[in-house]
Design a protein around this motif. Structure first.
Motif: not given
Length: 255
Positions: A138, A140, A145-146, A170, A176, A183, A185-187, A196, A198
């Motif tokens: 994932a 960064l 990010a994403g 993404k 971001e 930030n 991230y929820r994965i 993913l 953000i």
């Protein structure tokens, strides 16, 4: 005369049915299996929060660097409750434990005085330690990010329209926050499905991900980066214990 017409019709219908069964079975063997949640239409039930980073030290983690070193202190330290990576040497910090299906929350930021940088979260890491190990990354990297990076030909299916080589870009423009701000991230890895998110926006998804227990890693990739929250909830679902709730902006999939 009527009997002469009925018999050929029955034979013809039987041949059609046999052909449908034959080719249908062949197609089902080659068609990718749909994601688990698409099959049962239900969301997983997660267990209690597990703090992978305790805010004090690197207990529960081990390191590997491209030069073969395993001294985490070369790149990683804890300062005022923050997990700090100075970016070198290149390598990663990884959990001692292995996880298969889970929801992971990671909060990170780059120092505006040091500028934008690069890192990543490694998921379901398996095999020997190397730079880089077989896993799903994932991304960064600042402003990216994403993105999803496939490392070591990890079995998965991503959107072909957004995939070039090992990278799946993404789905939306970057969301971001400015450098220096945190930030989130929820994965989620729900059996074979990856999501993913953000800062509350789902940026990428993949299906067909190989469901195998693996370590979770944070990359040291040439740039300073800080983490303050690395928390995980295991998927505690069983066939009879999956909830119909959806992911909420508050981070809870409550059953």
């Amino acid at each position: 005369m009527r009997h002469h017409l009925v018999v050929p019709f029955i034979v013809f219908a039987s041949l059609l049915l046999a052909g449908e069964l034959l080719f249908g079975a062949s197609e089902s063997r080659t068609r990718p299996a749909p994601p688990a949640s698409a099959v049962d239409g239900l969301e997983p039930v997660f267990g209690p929060v597990m703090k992978l980073f305790n805010g004090t030290d690197l207990a529960g983690w081990n390191a590997y660097f491209g030069d073969g070193s395993r001294d985490a202190a070369k790149a990683w330290s804890v300062r005022d409750g923050i997990l700090v990576c100075n970016g070198g040497p290149v390598g990663y910090l990884q959990t001692d434990l292995r996880f298969e299906s889970f929801e992971l929350v990671v909060e990170w930021r780059f120092d505006p005085e040091l500028g934008a940088g690069n890192s990543g979260v490694l998921l379901r890491t398996t095999g020997e330690d190397t730079v880089w190990p077989r896993s799903i990354e994932a991304q960064l990297h600042s402003r990216n990010a994403g993105d999803i990076w496939n490392i070591g030909a990890f079995p998965m299916i991503a959107d072909p329209a957004r995939t070039k080589g090992r990278r799946t870009v993404k789905a939306h423009d970057t969301n971001e926050k400015p450098l220096g701000e945190w930030n989130r991230y929820r994965i989620r890895l729900d059996r074979d499905r990856l999501t993913l998110e953000i800062n509350g926006l789902v940026q990428n998804e993949a299906t067909g991900c190989q469901a195998v227990p693996g370590r979770i890693g944070l990359q040291s990739e040439g740039a300073a980066i800080e983490f303050r929250r690395v928390e995980l909830r295991r998927d505690r679902s069983s066939p009879g214990r999956r909830a119909r709730s959806r992911i909420s902006a508050g981070g809870c999939a409550c059953g």
